[in-house]
Design an enzyme around this catalytic site. Sequence first.
Site, PDB file in Angstrom:
ATOM      1  N   LYS A 250      10.107   8.362   3.466  1.00 36.63           N
ATOM      2  CA  LYS A 250       8.765   8.484   4.056  1.00 36.63           C
ATOM      3  C   LYS A 250       8.766   7.891   5.452  1.00 36.63           C
ATOM      4  O   LYS A 250       9.569   6.999   5.780  1.00 36.63           O
ATOM      5  CB  LYS A 250       7.684   7.827   3.193  1.00 36.63           C
ATOM      6  CG  LYS A 250       7.761   6.299   3.050  1.00 36.63           C
ATOM      7  CD  LYS A 250       7.085   5.529   4.156  1.00 36.63           C
ATOM      8  CE  LYS A 250       7.438   4.048   4.106  1.00 36.63           C
ATOM      9  NZ  LYS A 250       7.269   3.336   5.355  1.00 36.63           N
TER      10      LYS A 250
ATOM     11  N   VAL B  14      19.472   2.747   4.372  1.00 30.04           N
ATOM     12  CA  VAL B  14      19.142   1.502   3.665  1.00 30.04           C
ATOM     13  C   VAL B  14      18.535   0.510   4.667  1.00 30.04           C
ATOM     14  O   VAL B  14      19.037   0.366   5.790  1.00 30.04           O
ATOM     15  CB  VAL B  14      20.423   0.919   3.028  1.00 30.04           C
ATOM     16  CG1 VAL B  14      20.162  -0.450   2.425  1.00 30.04           C
ATOM     17  CG2 VAL B  14      20.939   1.869   1.957  1.00 30.04           C
TER      18      VAL B  14
ATOM     19  N   GLY C 221      15.955   0.758   6.454  1.00 32.46           N
ATOM     20  CA  GLY C 221      15.641   1.444   7.701  1.00 32.46           C
ATOM     21  C   GLY C 221      14.151   1.620   7.930  1.00 32.46           C
ATOM     22  O   GLY C 221      13.738   2.212   8.913  1.00 32.46           O
ATOM     23  N   GLY C 222      13.321   1.152   6.971  1.00 36.03           N
ATOM     24  CA  GLY C 222      11.882   1.376   7.110  1.00 36.03           C
ATOM     25  C   GLY C 222      11.492   2.768   6.672  1.00 36.03           C
ATOM     26  O   GLY C 222      10.455   3.289   7.078  1.00 36.03           O
TER      27      GLY C 222
ATOM     28  N   ASP D 247       5.000   1.346  -1.555  1.00 41.53           N
ATOM     29  CA  ASP D 247       5.301   2.726  -1.144  1.00 41.53           C
ATOM     30  C   ASP D 247       5.700   3.628  -2.313  1.00 41.53           C
ATOM     31  O   ASP D 247       5.957   4.808  -2.101  1.00 41.53           O
ATOM     32  CB  ASP D 247       6.510   2.740  -0.187  1.00 41.53           C
ATOM     33  CG  ASP D 247       6.259   1.975   1.088  1.00 41.53           C
ATOM     34  OD1 ASP D 247       5.113   1.935   1.534  1.00 41.53           O
ATOM     35  OD2 ASP D 247       7.244   1.432   1.632  1.00 41.53           O
TER      36      ASP D 247
HETATM   37  O1  C5P Z   1       5.230  -3.690  -1.695  1.00 39.16           O
HETATM   38  P1  C5P Z   1       6.629  -3.920  -1.264  1.00 39.16           P
HETATM   39  O2  C5P Z   1       7.457  -4.567  -2.334  1.00 39.16           O
HETATM   40  O3  C5P Z   1       7.291  -2.718  -0.686  1.00 39.16           O
HETATM   41  O4  C5P Z   1       6.556  -4.962  -0.068  1.00 39.16           O
HETATM   42  C1  C5P Z   1       7.689  -5.638   0.429  1.00 39.16           C
HETATM   43  C2  C5P Z   1       7.224  -6.771   1.304  1.00 39.16           C
HETATM   44  O5  C5P Z   1       6.609  -6.243   2.491  1.00 39.16           O
HETATM   45  C3  C5P Z   1       6.180  -7.660   0.671  1.00 39.16           C
HETATM   46  O6  C5P Z   1       6.743  -8.685  -0.080  1.00 39.16           O
HETATM   47  C4  C5P Z   1       5.422  -8.183   1.880  1.00 39.16           C
HETATM   48  O7  C5P Z   1       6.150  -9.225   2.491  1.00 39.16           O
HETATM   49  C5  C5P Z   1       5.458  -6.998   2.835  1.00 39.16           C
HETATM   50  N1  C5P Z   1       4.258  -6.130   2.725  1.00 39.16           N
HETATM   51  C6  C5P Z   1       3.036  -6.618   3.141  1.00 39.16           C
HETATM   52  N2  C5P Z   1       1.929  -5.826   3.057  1.00 39.16           N
HETATM   53  C7  C5P Z   1       2.007  -4.564   2.619  1.00 39.16           C
HETATM   54  C8  C5P Z   1       3.246  -4.040   2.193  1.00 39.16           C
HETATM   55  C9  C5P Z   1       4.363  -4.845   2.279  1.00 39.16           C
HETATM   56  O8  C5P Z   1       2.923  -7.787   3.546  1.00 39.16           O
HETATM   57  N3  C5P Z   1       0.923  -3.786   2.576  1.00 39.16           N
END
Ligand code: C5P
Length: 301
Positions: free
Chosen positions: A15, A100, A102-103, A141
């Site tokens: 994505k 990996v 890579g956002g 995501d």
């Molecule tokens: O939700 P996910 O596990 O992908 O998020 C990884 C990290 O990215 C979280 O632990 C947080 O540090 C950051 N994050 C955030 N706010 C979001 C999504 C991700 O702070 N909406």
Amino acid sequence: MVEPTARVTVRAPAKINLHLGVGGPRPDGMHPLATVYQAVGLYDDVTVTDAADWSVGLTAPIDGVPLDDDNIAVRAGRALVAHHGVDLAARITIAKGIPVMGGMAGGSADAAATLLALDRLWDLQTSDDDLLAIAATLGSDVPFALVGGTALGTGRGEVVSPIPDSTSVWWVVVLADEGLSTPAVYRHFDELSPDAPAEPPIPRALIDALADGYTEEVGALLVNDLWPAARDLRPDLVDVEEQLRLLTPDGVLLSGSGPTLLMLHDDVEEARSAVTELRERGLRCTIAPGPVAGAHVVTYA
Ligand code: C5P
């Protein structure tokens, strides 16, 4: 009832965020988002087979992907069996095509693909709503990786509503040699943006341009609030960004929390010649179409 099959492969896309509006941190530390996701044509394929214990492997070794219970695909499998209260386990094999760290949400794609693949392998008949709810527990995501296409994401990104998108575009994807930590980028965002709103605004102009199929306007409306933080943490990205902007003044974007950079083209030949030129300069890049479908079964065998 459909007979359970021995092996299922599900393909899930990467994505990007055409708009990534980020608010100030919530009490749980996560950030409220108003984001427009688009699924693009780089894929991980996840194959599952019944097994006595959980395990995960890659078809080719890649640094930075855990091969134990920390792998998000195994967490997805465990969450699905817990939801159904069944005692099952699987061998999960991942063929990675998504960069990996890579956002581009490669781990989230693996989790979404694993949920769908195991649901089909064991004929669990999990409802779409339940799959989305389990996905949301695994990562912000992951629900979008199930849905695909183009969608508005709110909450911390896990609340996903498909939106009309009449564009059909080609992204030049410029890969970095080293990854960037998502939590570190969000932490630095907090330092740079102490006044970020509690509710980032919904990008109405972009949503309209997508519905109308105005690719040029979409290019001019790309926004990523994490860009300043990523630039600070990775000054090497600034030079690459400048190179891309010389080729395409509008339509350059940081993918998610980075470090992958993107360049929008509505013509595949233009995208191909940009890739040739960038490769000649020593940059690692590829092309991906967007939007594409979310996680879907590709083989029953
Ligand atoms: O939700 P996910 O596990 O992908 O998020 C990884 C990290 O990215 C979280 O632990 C947080 O540090 C950051 N994050 C955030 N706010 C979001 C999504 C991700 O702070 N909406």
